[in-house]
Scaffold this motif. Structure first.
Motif, short mmCIF file in Angstrom:
data_model
loop_
_atom_site.label_atom_id
_atom_site.label_comp_id
_atom_site.label_asym_id
_atom_site.label_seq_id
_atom_site.Cartn_x
_atom_site.Cartn_y
_atom_site.Cartn_z
N TRP A 5 0.82 -1.20 0.00
CA TRP A 5 0.00 0.00 0.00
C TRP A 5 0.85 1.25 0.00
N THR A 6 0.19 2.33 -0.40
CA THR A 6 0.78 3.67 -0.38
C THR A 6 -0.25 4.58 0.27
N LEU A 13 -5.23 9.98 -0.14
CA LEU A 13 -5.59 8.77 -0.88
C LEU A 13 -4.75 7.60 -0.41
N THR A 15 -3.87 3.75 -1.48
CA THR A 15 -3.97 2.77 -2.55
C THR A 15 -3.33 1.48 -2.07
N ARG A 43 -9.72 8.77 0.96
CA ARG A 43 -10.29 7.94 -0.10
C ARG A 43 -9.42 6.70 -0.23
N LYS A 44 -10.03 5.57 -0.58
CA LYS A 44 -9.29 4.32 -0.66
C LYS A 44 -9.55 3.63 -1.99
N LEU A 45 -8.48 3.15 -2.60
CA LEU A 45 -8.55 2.36 -3.83
C LEU A 45 -7.80 1.07 -3.56
N PHE A 46 -8.50 -0.06 -3.61
CA PHE A 46 -7.88 -1.34 -3.27
C PHE A 46 -8.15 -2.35 -4.38
N ASP A 47 -7.06 -2.93 -4.92
CA ASP A 47 -7.14 -3.94 -5.98
C ASP A 47 -6.84 -5.31 -5.38
N PRO A 111 -9.20 -1.74 -12.75
CA PRO A 111 -8.57 -0.65 -12.00
C PRO A 111 -8.88 0.73 -12.59
N ARG A 115 -10.25 3.78 -10.42
CA ARG A 115 -9.44 5.00 -10.31
C ARG A 115 -10.27 6.22 -10.73
N GLU A 119 -11.24 9.16 -7.98
CA GLU A 119 -10.72 10.51 -8.21
C GLU A 119 -11.85 11.54 -8.27
#
Length: 128
Positions: A5-6, A13, A15, A43-47, A111, A115, A119
């Protein structure tokens, strides 16, 4: 470790990507890192498309309970999840726990879709 993760405090954000076997300890480590960075409202983006579940049903319930505890601690940011249709079925209980927070949440198959959606979500959410 199968979770990477970042956390970008400027963009507000988080990710994350899952690859391979994910254990309860791995998932708890991710949650604790997010909480320690005070990024729960981000905000969270998880793949998770490359993840393989290795948790027992009891461990999955434990993870769901922990997630709900974090929800009770404050505002949660929007969540975009990337998953296969099969994963969506396997992780239905976990998705229910994630969706219990008062925040926008969507599941995507690519993704790029995730994304684009994340955003468009505000960096800050007003308290309910």
């Amino acid at each position: 470790m199968p979770l990477y993760w970042t956390i970008d405090s400027k963009a507000r954000l988080f990710t994350g990507v899952a690859e391979g076997n994910v254990t309860l300890t791995d998932a708890v480590d991710l949650l604790e890192a997010m909480a320690g960075a005070k990024a729960m409202a981000y905000r969270k983006l998880f793949d998770g498309r490359a993840a393989a579940p290795t948790m027992t049903p009891d461990e999955m319930l434990s993870l769901c309970a922990r997630i709900r505890d974090y929800h009770d601690q404050g505002m949660m940011g929007a969540l975009a999840l990337v998953a296969t249709p099969e994963q969506t079925m396997v992780f239905a209980r976990l998705l229910g726990a994630l969706a219990s927070a008062k925040r926008p949440i969507r599941v995507f198959t690519t993704p790029r879709q995730a994304r684009n959606w994340i955003e468009d979500q505000p960096k800050e959410r007003a308290a309910p």
